[in-house]
Enzyme design. Structure first.
Site, PDB file in Angstrom:
ATOM      1  N   LYS A   1       7.866   6.932  -7.350  1.00 12.92           N
ATOM      2  CA  LYS A   1       8.604   7.832  -6.479  1.00 12.92           C
ATOM      3  C   LYS A   1      10.122   7.637  -6.648  1.00 12.92           C
ATOM      4  O   LYS A   1      10.560   6.649  -7.264  1.00 12.92           O
ATOM      5  CB  LYS A   1       8.174   7.591  -5.022  1.00 12.92           C
ATOM      6  CG  LYS A   1       6.688   7.887  -4.748  1.00 12.92           C
ATOM      7  CD  LYS A   1       6.361   7.716  -3.268  1.00 12.92           C
ATOM      8  CE  LYS A   1       4.879   7.908  -2.986  1.00 12.92           C
ATOM      9  NZ  LYS A   1       4.581   7.853  -1.528  1.00 12.92           N
TER      10      LYS A   1
ATOM     11  N   ASN B   1       7.603   3.971  -0.197  1.00 14.77           N
ATOM     12  CA  ASN B   1       6.630   2.949  -0.594  1.00 14.77           C
ATOM     13  C   ASN B   1       6.389   2.947  -2.094  1.00 14.77           C
ATOM     14  O   ASN B   1       5.353   2.501  -2.571  1.00 14.77           O
ATOM     15  CB  ASN B   1       5.341   3.118   0.209  1.00 14.77           C
ATOM     16  CG  ASN B   1       4.785   4.526   0.085  1.00 14.77           C
ATOM     17  OD1 ASN B   1       5.220   5.301  -0.762  1.00 14.77           O
ATOM     18  ND2 ASN B   1       3.811   4.852   0.918  1.00 14.77           N
TER      19      ASN B   1
HETATM   20  O1  CDP Z   1       0.329   7.378  -0.103  1.00 15.26           O
HETATM   21  P1  CDP Z   1      -0.840   7.110   0.804  1.00 15.26           P
HETATM   22  O2  CDP Z   1      -2.106   7.845   0.372  1.00 15.26           O
HETATM   23  O3  CDP Z   1      -1.062   5.651   1.026  1.00 15.26           O
HETATM   24  O4  CDP Z   1      -0.427   7.678   2.253  1.00 15.26           O
HETATM   25  P2  CDP Z   1      -0.653   9.099   2.976  1.00 15.26           P
HETATM   26  O5  CDP Z   1      -1.042   8.818   4.375  1.00 15.26           O
HETATM   27  O6  CDP Z   1      -1.532  10.004   2.170  1.00 15.26           O
HETATM   28  O7  CDP Z   1       0.840   9.702   3.021  1.00 15.26           O
HETATM   29  C1  CDP Z   1       1.436  10.214   1.846  1.00 15.26           C
HETATM   30  C2  CDP Z   1       2.864   9.721   1.796  1.00 15.26           C
HETATM   31  O8  CDP Z   1       3.599  10.289   2.865  1.00 15.26           O
HETATM   32  C3  CDP Z   1       3.034   8.211   1.965  1.00 15.26           C
HETATM   33  O9  CDP Z   1       2.832   7.498   0.757  1.00 15.26           O
HETATM   34  C4  CDP Z   1       4.456   8.107   2.468  1.00 15.26           C
HETATM   35  O10 CDP Z   1       5.407   8.143   1.415  1.00 15.26           O
HETATM   36  C5  CDP Z   1       4.599   9.385   3.301  1.00 15.26           C
HETATM   37  N1  CDP Z   1       4.423   9.172   4.765  1.00 15.26           N
HETATM   38  C6  CDP Z   1       5.524   9.365   5.605  1.00 15.26           C
HETATM   39  O11 CDP Z   1       6.611   9.695   5.139  1.00 15.26           O
HETATM   40  N2  CDP Z   1       5.383   9.181   6.966  1.00 15.26           N
HETATM   41  C7  CDP Z   1       4.196   8.834   7.505  1.00 15.26           C
HETATM   42  N3  CDP Z   1       4.085   8.681   8.837  1.00 15.26           N
HETATM   43  C8  CDP Z   1       3.076   8.640   6.658  1.00 15.26           C
HETATM   44  C9  CDP Z   1       3.225   8.820   5.289  1.00 15.26           C
END
Ligand code: CDP
Ligand code: MG
Length: 153
Positions: free
Chosen positions: A9, A112
């Site tokens: 990212k 992340n």
């Molecule tokens: O990437 P991952 O599948 O672990 O997480 P997700 O729940 O599918 O969320 C996608 C991405 O959105 C995350 O990797 C974060 O970069 C972002 N995110 C965010 O900005 N704020 C949140 N409350 C949750 C996720």
């Protein structure tokens, strides 16, 4: 063999961590079969994060993911989708276990560092979003016999 789509990212590129994190995947024995640097457009971000578009935090996620170049790659290996997700750790760097990529390098829920497909359907969909078939460079690496036994597929 499975393939999974990963994105280094914009925070990962800006922090110059792409090389160190890519090395972890290579060290594990995963093959890089496609890779390119690119800028994600708002339209692509909405397709990629379709499941999150309606969430309250989506606008800031879109601003982040389109805010600088990313490096997209396809990794290939046995059980690669699960293995790579486990190497990333939990979504928030504050919750991710020490020893995982997010646990070791991130202190943020949003920034992340790396995305990875979360299942076979997502992997197939996301690979198509980022790569044409002729951008995928599959090849049998000569190291293969020294990474796992011949009956491990
Ligand atoms: O990437 P991952 O599948 O672990 O997480 P997700 O729940 O599918 O969320 C996608 C991405 O959105 C995350 O990797 C974060 O970069 C972002 N995110 C965010 O900005 N704020 C949140 N409350 C949750 C996720
Ligand atoms: Mg996800």
């Amino acid at each position: 063999m499975e393939r999974t789509l990963i994105l280094f990212k914009p925070d990962c590129v800006q922090r110059r961590l792409v090389g160190r994190i890519l090395a972890r995947f290579e060290d594990k024995g995963l093959n890089v079969v496609a890779m390119k640097m690119m800028r994600i457009t708002p339209a692509l971000a909405k397709q990629h994060y379709a499941e999150h578009v309606e969430k309250a935090w989506y606008p800031t996620l879109e601003g982040f993911i389109t805010g600088g170049p990313v490096v997209a790659a396809i990794l290939e290996g046995l059980e690669a989708i699960r293995v790579v997700r486990e190497m990333l750790g939990a979504t928030s760097g504050l919750k991710a276990a020490a020893g995982t990529i997010r646990g070791d390098f991130s202190s943020s829920r949003q920034m992340n560092l790396v995305h990875a497909s979360d299942g076979p359907e997502a992997a197939a969909r996301e690979i198509k979003l980022y790569f044409r078939d002729d951008e995928i460079c599959a090849s049998e690496l000569t190291l293969r016999p020294w990474l796992r036994a011949s009956d491990e597929n």
